[in-house]
Design a protein around this motif. Structure first.
Motif, PDB file in Angstrom:
ATOM      1  N   MET A   1     -15.734   2.234  -0.162  1.00 33.36           N
ATOM      2  CA  MET A   1     -15.875   2.286  -1.620  1.00 33.36           C
ATOM      3  C   MET A   1     -15.145   1.115  -2.282  1.00 33.36           C
ATOM      4  SD  MET A   1     -15.224   6.332  -2.304  1.00 33.36           S
ATOM      5  CE  MET A   1     -16.164   7.566  -1.442  1.00 33.36           C
ATOM      6  N   SER A   2     -13.889   0.896  -1.898  1.00 31.96           N
ATOM      7  CA  SER A   2     -13.111  -0.176  -2.513  1.00 31.96           C
ATOM      8  C   SER A   2     -13.688  -1.545  -2.164  1.00 31.96           C
ATOM      9  CB  SER A   2     -11.657  -0.088  -2.057  1.00 31.96           C
ATOM     10  OG  SER A   2     -11.077   1.124  -2.487  1.00 31.96           O
ATOM     11  N   GLU A   3     -14.200  -1.686  -0.939  1.00 31.87           N
ATOM     12  CA  GLU A   3     -14.780  -2.970  -0.543  1.00 31.87           C
ATOM     13  C   GLU A   3     -15.986  -3.321  -1.413  1.00 31.87           C
ATOM     14  OE1 GLU A   3     -13.991  -0.531   1.467  1.00 31.87           O
ATOM     15  OE2 GLU A   3     -13.126  -1.230   3.361  1.00 31.87           O
ATOM     16  N   ILE A   4     -16.807  -2.314  -1.702  1.00 32.02           N
ATOM     17  CA  ILE A   4     -17.976  -2.564  -2.564  1.00 32.02           C
ATOM     18  C   ILE A   4     -17.511  -2.977  -3.955  1.00 32.02           C
ATOM     19  CG2 ILE A   4     -19.958  -1.458  -3.678  1.00 32.02           C
ATOM     20  CD1 ILE A   4     -20.221   0.278  -1.160  1.00 32.02           C
ATOM     21  N   SER A   5     -16.492  -2.286  -4.471  1.00 27.88           N
ATOM     22  CA  SER A   5     -15.963  -2.648  -5.788  1.00 27.88           C
ATOM     23  C   SER A   5     -15.440  -4.080  -5.779  1.00 27.88           C
ATOM     24  CB  SER A   5     -14.841  -1.691  -6.188  1.00 27.88           C
ATOM     25  OG  SER A   5     -15.341  -0.388  -6.385  1.00 27.88           O
ATOM     26  N   GLN A   6     -14.713  -4.447  -4.718  1.00 24.36           N
ATOM     27  CA  GLN A   6     -14.183  -5.810  -4.628  1.00 24.36           C
ATOM     28  C   GLN A   6     -15.312  -6.838  -4.639  1.00 24.36           C
ATOM     29  OE1 GLN A   6     -11.293  -4.787  -1.206  1.00 24.36           O
ATOM     30  NE2 GLN A   6     -10.520  -6.700  -2.040  1.00 24.36           N
TER      31      GLN A   6
ATOM     32  N   VAL B   1      -5.316  -6.487  -3.397  1.00 27.01           N
ATOM     33  CA  VAL B   1      -5.159  -5.044  -3.209  1.00 27.01           C
ATOM     34  C   VAL B   1      -3.675  -4.666  -3.197  1.00 27.01           C
ATOM     35  CG1 VAL B   1      -5.708  -3.130  -1.654  1.00 27.01           C
ATOM     36  CG2 VAL B   1      -7.269  -5.063  -1.850  1.00 27.01           C
ATOM     37  N   VAL B   2      -3.344  -3.479  -3.709  1.00 29.70           N
ATOM     38  CA  VAL B   2      -1.982  -2.961  -3.589  1.00 29.70           C
ATOM     39  C   VAL B   2      -1.597  -2.904  -2.120  1.00 29.70           C
ATOM     40  CG1 VAL B   2      -2.831  -0.575  -3.598  1.00 29.70           C
ATOM     41  CG2 VAL B   2      -0.445  -1.033  -4.132  1.00 29.70           C
ATOM     42  N   TYR B   3      -0.332  -3.252  -1.827  1.00 30.60           N
ATOM     43  CA  TYR B   3       0.084  -3.196  -0.421  1.00 30.60           C
ATOM     44  C   TYR B   3       1.551  -2.785  -0.331  1.00 30.60           C
ATOM     45  CZ  TYR B   3       2.817  -7.550   0.053  1.00 30.60           C
ATOM     46  OH  TYR B   3       3.793  -8.514  -0.014  1.00 30.60           O
ATOM     47  N   GLU B   4       2.080  -2.750   0.890  1.00 27.17           N
ATOM     48  CA  GLU B   4       3.375  -2.139   1.171  1.00 27.17           C
ATOM     49  C   GLU B   4       4.558  -3.076   1.010  1.00 27.17           C
ATOM     50  OE1 GLU B   4       0.951  -2.681   3.268  1.00 27.17           O
ATOM     51  OE2 GLU B   4       1.753  -4.084   4.749  1.00 27.17           O
ATOM     52  N   GLY B   5       4.334  -4.344   0.650  1.00 25.33           N
ATOM     53  CA  GLY B   5       5.422  -5.284   0.456  1.00 25.33           C
ATOM     54  C   GLY B   5       6.028  -5.770   1.763  1.00 25.33           C
ATOM     55  N   PHE B   6       7.208  -6.351   1.668  1.00 23.42           N
ATOM     56  CA  PHE B   6       7.957  -6.866   2.818  1.00 23.42           C
ATOM     57  C   PHE B   6       7.134  -7.890   3.611  1.00 23.42           C
ATOM     58  CE2 PHE B   6       9.918  -2.882   1.671  1.00 23.42           C
ATOM     59  CZ  PHE B   6      11.259  -3.233   1.610  1.00 23.42           C
ATOM     60  N   GLU B   7       6.478  -8.789   2.870  1.00 20.43           N
ATOM     61  CA  GLU B   7       5.697  -9.849   3.511  1.00 20.43           C
ATOM     62  C   GLU B   7       5.646 -11.044   2.564  1.00 20.43           C
ATOM     63  OE1 GLU B   7       1.821  -9.099   5.604  1.00 20.43           O
ATOM     64  OE2 GLU B   7       1.067 -10.419   4.012  1.00 20.43           O
TER      65      GLU B   7
ATOM     66  N   CYS C   1      -0.609   5.614 -10.084  1.00 23.37           N
ATOM     67  CA  CYS C   1       0.044   4.427 -10.632  1.00 23.37           C
ATOM     68  C   CYS C   1      -0.759   3.204 -10.211  1.00 23.37           C
ATOM     69  CB  CYS C   1       1.485   4.306 -10.132  1.00 23.37           C
ATOM     70  SG  CYS C   1       2.333   2.852 -10.803  1.00 23.37           S
ATOM     71  N   ALA C   2      -1.179   2.400 -11.177  1.00 25.36           N
ATOM     72  CA  ALA C   2      -1.970   1.199 -10.912  1.00 25.36           C
ATOM     73  C   ALA C   2      -1.926   0.321 -12.161  1.00 25.36           C
ATOM     74  CB  ALA C   2      -3.418   1.572 -10.577  1.00 25.36           C
ATOM     75  N   PRO C   3      -2.265  -0.952 -12.027  1.00 24.70           N
ATOM     76  CA  PRO C   3      -2.271  -1.809 -13.220  1.00 24.70           C
ATOM     77  C   PRO C   3      -3.517  -1.664 -14.076  1.00 24.70           C
ATOM     78  CG  PRO C   3      -2.704  -3.100 -11.253  1.00 24.70           C
ATOM     79  CD  PRO C   3      -2.388  -1.715 -10.790  1.00 24.70           C
ATOM     80  N   TYR C   4      -4.599  -1.085 -13.490  1.00 28.86           N
ATOM     81  CA  TYR C   4      -5.868  -1.042 -14.218  1.00 28.86           C
ATOM     82  C   TYR C   4      -6.509   0.337 -14.158  1.00 28.86           C
ATOM     83  CZ  TYR C   4     -10.685  -1.802 -15.622  1.00 28.86           C
ATOM     84  OH  TYR C   4     -11.898  -1.717 -16.265  1.00 28.86           O
ATOM     85  N   PHE C   5      -7.039   0.767 -15.315  1.00 23.21           N
ATOM     86  CA  PHE C   5      -7.912   1.933 -15.391  1.00 23.21           C
ATOM     87  C   PHE C   5      -9.061   1.582 -16.334  1.00 23.21           C
ATOM     88  CE2 PHE C   5      -3.716   3.513 -14.318  1.00 23.21           C
ATOM     89  CZ  PHE C   5      -3.994   4.333 -13.229  1.00 23.21           C
TER      90      PHE C   5
ATOM     91  N   ALA D   1     -16.285   0.812 -13.449  1.00 22.96           N
ATOM     92  CA  ALA D   1     -15.369  -0.277 -13.125  1.00 22.96           C
ATOM     93  C   ALA D   1     -14.051   0.343 -12.696  1.00 22.96           C
ATOM     94  CB  ALA D   1     -15.177  -1.179 -14.338  1.00 22.96           C
ATOM     95  N   ASP D   2     -13.517  -0.094 -11.564  1.00 23.27           N
ATOM     96  CA  ASP D   2     -12.262   0.472 -11.079  1.00 23.27           C
ATOM     97  C   ASP D   2     -11.264  -0.646 -10.763  1.00 23.27           C
ATOM     98  OD1 ASP D   2     -13.332  -0.579  -8.786  1.00 23.27           O
ATOM     99  OD2 ASP D   2     -13.265   1.264  -7.611  1.00 23.27           O
ATOM    100  N   GLY D   3     -10.080  -0.245 -10.301  1.00 23.45           N
ATOM    101  CA  GLY D   3      -9.027  -1.217 -10.049  1.00 23.45           C
ATOM    102  C   GLY D   3      -9.403  -2.305  -9.052  1.00 23.45           C
ATOM    103  N   PRO D   4      -9.964  -1.965  -7.892  1.00 22.38           N
ATOM    104  CA  PRO D   4     -10.352  -3.018  -6.945  1.00 22.38           C
ATOM    105  C   PRO D   4     -11.359  -4.011  -7.519  1.00 22.38           C
ATOM    106  CG  PRO D   4     -10.248  -0.900  -5.828  1.00 22.38           C
ATOM    107  CD  PRO D   4     -10.073  -0.617  -7.287  1.00 22.38           C
ATOM    108  N   ALA D   5     -12.303  -3.533  -8.325  1.00 19.74           N
ATOM    109  CA  ALA D   5     -13.284  -4.438  -8.932  1.00 19.74           C
ATOM    110  C   ALA D   5     -12.617  -5.367  -9.939  1.00 19.74           C
ATOM    111  CB  ALA D   5     -14.389  -3.633  -9.617  1.00 19.74           C
ATOM    112  N   GLU D   6     -11.763  -4.796 -10.785  1.00 24.09           N
ATOM    113  CA  GLU D   6     -11.107  -5.618 -11.812  1.00 24.09           C
ATOM    114  C   GLU D   6     -10.169  -6.630 -11.182  1.00 24.09           C
ATOM    115  OE1 GLU D   6      -7.991  -6.792 -14.645  1.00 24.09           O
ATOM    116  OE2 GLU D   6      -7.741  -5.606 -12.820  1.00 24.09           O
ATOM    117  N   ALA D   7      -9.424  -6.239 -10.165  1.00 22.73           N
ATOM    118  CA  ALA D   7      -8.485  -7.169  -9.537  1.00 22.73           C
ATOM    119  C   ALA D   7      -9.222  -8.317  -8.855  1.00 22.73           C
ATOM    120  CB  ALA D   7      -7.620  -6.409  -8.528  1.00 22.73           C
ATOM    121  N   ALA D   8     -10.317  -7.998  -8.168  1.00 18.53           N
ATOM    122  CA  ALA D   8     -11.093  -9.055  -7.512  1.00 18.53           C
ATOM    123  C   ALA D   8     -11.704  -9.998  -8.554  1.00 18.53           C
ATOM    124  CB  ALA D   8     -12.194  -8.419  -6.660  1.00 18.53           C
ATOM    125  N   TYR D   9     -12.207  -9.425  -9.622  1.00 18.37           N
ATOM    126  CA  TYR D   9     -12.786 -10.208 -10.725  1.00 18.37           C
ATOM    127  C   TYR D   9     -11.740 -11.164 -11.306  1.00 18.37           C
ATOM    128  CZ  TYR D   9     -14.433 -10.812 -15.602  1.00 18.37           C
ATOM    129  OH  TYR D   9     -14.787 -11.306 -16.829  1.00 18.37           O
TER     130      TYR D   9
END
Length: 356
Positions: free
Chosen positions: A1-6, A85-91, A232-236, A261-269
């Motif tokens: 689902m998220s991949e399609i949005s991206q 995409v949101v991730y776990e940090g430490f990189e 919790c996310a930057p976009y809704f 429109a969801d978070g993965p789509a907006e972030a990729a855009y």
């Protein structure tokens, strides 16, 4: 689902840029590969893009295991990965521009909100791979800092069916947790919420609190999602900024009203538009020069102003907390007053009680 949005967000941005004349008078031409969620395919296709197709800038990877699979190839061959995409940090890698939120922009504000409004007795359910396990390590530290309790920690295979999630939710109910903290991704997201609903649990009494659940997930569930779950996310999609209203209108015009429109789509855009600005400044697709041009770059995205931090190649983002309404969408209940500097290593971490 998220991949399609991206993919959809990426293609919409490319079309907008090309319709406006391209970059430096030249159109952006996407080369699309489908790894089908297979880490081996991610590595093979990244190598193919760099070595055979001559692509220096790669957009995508929807999970930490796919990013880790691609990372050696882009570092070895000098490519640039735009990871939204949101991730776990430490990189940190000089070959990645991290435009998705990291732990101080997601895990920390969500935990802080839960302590103040829900409770401190957590039950953790996640998909069984890197992002959930590292996320839960961070959450455990935060919960213990405020005297809270982790009542259980369950990891579910990515291919698991509904019954496995129902068992995990039953354990959370038996433990009488205040909240189920979810790091479940993919089709398992629907199974988790369906299990919660069909177990008769009240989202206002024991909500699911998540980092990746989106409007697309809510539409895909077999039972209506009750009001009271938290994300919790930057976009809704419900954001009322002028930029977002235009984005949602164009997104629906292209993909139909059934696809929110969801978070993965907006972030990729937004990431592609950020890239186009850097590309125009650099005047070349050379990764080192594009990277130099994007550090400190701003873009007024549908979610608000985003800026790539020159210190760590992550992005200033404004965290928001939203609650499900019962109508397959979200209502924002809290947001940071301004974009928050990314801190992927939690260098400046303070226990939530001391932050208040």
């Amino acid at each position: 689902m998220s991949e399609i949005s991206q993919l959809q967000g990426t293609l919409l941005a490319i079309d907008e840029i090309n319709d406006a004349g391209g970059v430096g008078g030249r159109a952006i031409q996407p080369i699309i590969k489908d790894p089908a969620s297979d880490p081996t395919a991610y590595a093979r296709l990244a190598a193919n893009l760099i070595l055979e197709e001559g692509a220096a800038n790669i957009f995508g990877c929807s999970s930490s295991f796919s990013r880790k699979a691609v990372l050696p190839w882009i570092e070895r061959r000098g490519g640039l990965l735009w990871y939204s995409v949101v991730y776990e940090g430490f990189e940190y890698s000089p070959n990645i521009i991290y435009t998705g939120p990291t732990i101080n922009q997601t895990h920390l504000p969500l935990a802080n909100y839960l302590f103040r409004h829900v409770g401190k007795r957590f039950f953790l359910i996640g998909s069984d791979y890197l992002f959930p396990r590292e996320s839960n390590r961070v959450i455990r530290d935060i919960v213990e800092d405020v005297g809270g309790t982790i009542l259980g920690e369950h990891y579910v295979p990515l291919s698991a069916g509904y019954e496995t999630y129902a068992e995990a939710v039953a354990c959370a109910a038996e433990a009488d947790a205040d909240v189920i903290f979810s790091t479940v991704i993919g089709p398992g997201t629907s199974h988790l919420y369906d299990s919660h609903n069909e177990a008769g649990l009240d989202a206002r009494r024991m909500p699911i609190a998540a980092l990746t659940t989106s409007e697309v997930h809510l539409r895909a569930m077999r039972t209506p999602v009750g009001a009271g779950h938290l994300v919790c996310a930057p976009y809704f999609e419900s954001l009322k900024t002028a930029e977002n209203l235009r984005f949602v209108e164009r997104y629906r015009a292209r993909y139909g009203s059934a696809r929110p429109a969801d978070g993965p789509a907006e972030a990729a855009y937004s990431t592609v538009h950020l890239f186009a600005k850097a590309l125009a400044d650099a005047g070349t697709t050379d990764p080192e020069r594009v990277r130099a041009a994007v550090l400190g770059q701003h873009y007024l995205a549908p979610e608000g102003l985003i800026t790539v931090d020159p210190d760590n190649s992550h992005t200033y983002i404004r965290p928001r907390i939203a609650v499900t309404t019962g109508r397959a969408d979200f209502r924002i209940v809290e947001e940071a007053p301004e974009p928050v500097k990314p801190d992927p290593y939690l260098v400046y971490y303070e226990a939530p009680e001391r932050c208040e």
